[in-house]
Design an enzyme around this catalytic site. Structure first.
Site, PDB file in Angstrom:
ATOM      1  N   GLU A 184     -23.752  30.807 -81.523  1.00 33.30           N
ATOM      2  CA  GLU A 184     -24.254  29.491 -81.126  1.00 33.30           C
ATOM      3  C   GLU A 184     -23.400  28.447 -81.819  1.00 33.30           C
ATOM      4  O   GLU A 184     -23.263  28.465 -83.042  1.00 33.30           O
ATOM      5  CB  GLU A 184     -25.735  29.366 -81.494  1.00 33.30           C
ATOM      6  CG  GLU A 184     -26.610  30.277 -80.648  1.00 33.30           C
ATOM      7  CD  GLU A 184     -26.344  30.140 -79.151  1.00 33.30           C
ATOM      8  OE1 GLU A 184     -26.309  29.005 -78.645  1.00 33.30           O
ATOM      9  OE2 GLU A 184     -26.122  31.171 -78.474  1.00 33.30           O
ATOM     10  N   CYS A 202     -26.990  20.128 -84.171  1.00 29.07           N
ATOM     11  CA  CYS A 202     -26.160  20.475 -83.021  1.00 29.07           C
ATOM     12  C   CYS A 202     -26.706  19.794 -81.771  1.00 29.07           C
ATOM     13  O   CYS A 202     -25.990  19.557 -80.820  1.00 29.07           O
ATOM     14  CB  CYS A 202     -26.124  21.980 -82.847  1.00 29.07           C
ATOM     15  SG  CYS A 202     -27.750  22.703 -82.839  1.00 29.07           S
TER      16      CYS A 202
END
Ligand code: NAP
Ligand code: MG
Length: 515
Positions: A286, A320
């Site tokens: 990720e 993020c």
């Protein structure tokens, strides 16, 4: 009988009893600062000569802890401990493995404020951001334990006469777990416990800026009775032991969360087959984001401004999922921009031990310098409307920064800054806004603020991000509610906190018996 999964509630710090409890937790943590933390390999605590100091980013003179550092020889020792423990751990029934997680979640819940206080000190999270990080860590354990219980049930297959068929989800082997510093508890806990509850053993390399919170979590796993060697704790530099562990022939999978560049490097190294290696390594990665909020002409303008500010500046933009691009329809551009600037100028930045500050520092000198460089680039690419400089204090403080009139292709519209910086870009119409929204190499989160049903439906299919939100902020995904992960250079879309996540750490075996 287990109760259904429910997200851990957030703490209301306006209530005096909660405020007092948190102040006590901060005092406890304060009294424990500067201690030493060891590696833990096969249950054995190991001190090394080489140590790193974890520093409070709000106060550079304060040492959070002094942490032993693994070299390649110790990384190898950790790998061997994980390899041998796998032989026993994989035989532990799934429900028994889940029980370790339920127990660890209960312990963390009891020590919730203490862990959040460590997050305030080591990562510079505000009280409420720290509280949300700890709540998410609890959620991951509660959720993955239930998912494992479910995965261990008998699966419906097509029945044919005279045969008994059964499908089992068995573990993979040894996983190398490499989490980031920005959710130093939640993401580290989620990645580690998903791997172990699925029956794998783990070599855990915490992020170098936040190793103490990870060491504290190792205490919880021990208290919960997780057998020695199931999780082996090897703080150390990513470049020194990261490559070694990723390339190791006995590594079966790598679970990584972090930047695009490191993720791509791991992908490349992991893909290469090495002599003696019996499998293709699996990679769950990720990675970064460059996330947009699109504001339509017909919408609640106050909601739009509030959503942009909360998504861009919570935890100083170090998520993020943070909004770093506001793409606004030309008809409402000035109104939304002016309101965002007004709200941004009210935000306070400082040492988050004090709950009156909205946000704290950025995590370290590297991040600080990089973000300030991007702010200089922004000054050449857009019109500075708020912030644009460092803030007072003995930490890595940067003022929440807004740039206006930025070109869709500008660097601050394309590159992940990972700090408190948002760029405004004007769209001709909704289609143009969507086109800009999709014009980066990332695809993690996005939001659309609109009252126009047709436009929302268009965005539903055409806005290419893993987590798309309508009429709300683009941060704050909840476990079980908003499974999380992104497209393109944002990673493998593993959907952490979702019903499919554990499958990534298992392989399915079919057994067919003629009766
Ligand atoms: P990072 O610099 O990529 O580091 C992540 C982890 O990788 C750290 O533990 C780091 O160790 C390690 N590492 C560094 N070099 C390595 C190598 N050669 N081999 C193996 N491991 C290595 O990222 P970060 O600064 O910690 O985190 C911020 C990034 O994470 C942002 O890009 C953000 O968007 C992303 N992120 C993504 C998600 C998501 O779900 N998509 C969630 C959170 C964060 P050291 O600390 O020792 O360098
Ligand atoms: Mg630190």
């Amino acid at each position: 009988m287990l109760i259904d999964f429910k997200n851990e509630p957030f703490t209301n710090f306006r209530l005096p009893e909660n405020k007092k409890a948190f102040e006590e937790a901060l005092a406890k943590v304060e009294s424990e600062l500067g201690r030493e933390y060891d590696l833990i390999i096969g249950g054995e605590r190991i001190k090394t000569e080489k140590k790193s100091r974890s520093i409070n980013p709000s106060n550079k003179d304060q040492v959070i802890g002094i942490v032993s550092q693994a070299d390649q020889a110790l990384a190898e020792k950790a790998m061997q401990a994980a390899v041998s423990t796998f032989e026993t751990w994989k035989a532990v029934p799934a429900q028994a493995r889940s029980r370790y997680l339920y127990k660890a979640a209960a312990i963390l819940r009891r020590r919730k404020h203490e862990f959040s206080a460590w997050l305030v000190k080591e990562a510079g999270k505000s009280w409420s951001e720290a509280d949300a990080d700890t709540a998410e860590a609890i959620d991951f354990m509660e959720y993955y334990a239930r998912q494992m219980d479910k995965l261990a049930e008998r699966h419906p297959l097509t029945r044919i006469p005279g045969e008994d068929n059964e499908l089992y989800y068995i573990p993979l082997g040894v996983g190398v777990v490499i989490p980031p510093w920005n959710f130093p508890l939640a993401i580290m806990v989620g990645m580690t416990t998903a791997a172990l509850v699925a029956g794998n053993t783990v070599v855990l390399k915490p992020a170098s800026t936040t190793p103490v919170i990870a060491a504290k979590f190792m205490e919880i796993l021990e208290d919960a009775g997780v057998p020695a060697g199931v999780v082996n704790f090897v703080p150390g530099s990513g470049s020194e032991i990261g490559d070694y562990l990723v390339e190791h022939t006995q590594t079966r999978f790598i679970s990584f969360t972090g930047s695009r560049d490191v993720g791509l490097r791991i992908n490349e190294l992991a893909a290469k087959h090495r002599p003696g290696q019996k499998w293709m390594k699996r990679l769950v990665a990720e990675m970064g984001g460059k996330d947009s909020i699109i504001v339509d002409s017909d919408c609640d303008l106050e909601l739009a401004a509030q959503s942009i500010v909360a998504s861009a500046f919570g935890f100083s933009g170090q998520k993020c999922s943070a909004c770093s691009r506001a793409i606004v329809h030309q008809d409402v551009y000035d109104q939304v921009l002016n309101r965002v600037v007004e709200l941004t100028k009210q935000l306070t930045v400082g040492d988050v031990v004090n709950p009156d500050f909205y946000t704290g520092p950025v995590v370290d000198d590297k991040a600080y310098n990089k973000i300030l460089e991007y702010i200089e680039i922004g000054k050449t690419e857009g019109k500075l409307m708020a912030g644009g400089e460092k803030a007072e204090g003995n930490g890595y403080f940067i003022k929440p920064t807004v740039f206006a009139d930025v070109d869709p292709q500008a660097r601050i519209m394309q590159e992940e800054i990972f700090g408190p910086v948002v760029a405004f870009c004007k769209a001709r119409d909704f289609d143009h806004a969507l086109e800009i929204g999709n014009n980066t190499e990332y695809g993690l989160t996005g939001a659309v603020i609109s009252r126009n049903r047709a436009n929302l439906e268009k965005a539903r299919t055409e806005f290419h991000v893993g987590n798309l939100y309508f009429n709300r902020k683009c941060t704050g995904a909840l476990v079980g509610t908003h499974p999380f992960g992104g497209f393109n250079m944002s990673g493998t879309d593993s959907k952490a906190g979702g019903p499919d996540y554990l499958l990534l750490f298992t392989q399915a075996k079919l057994v067919s018996e003629l009766l």
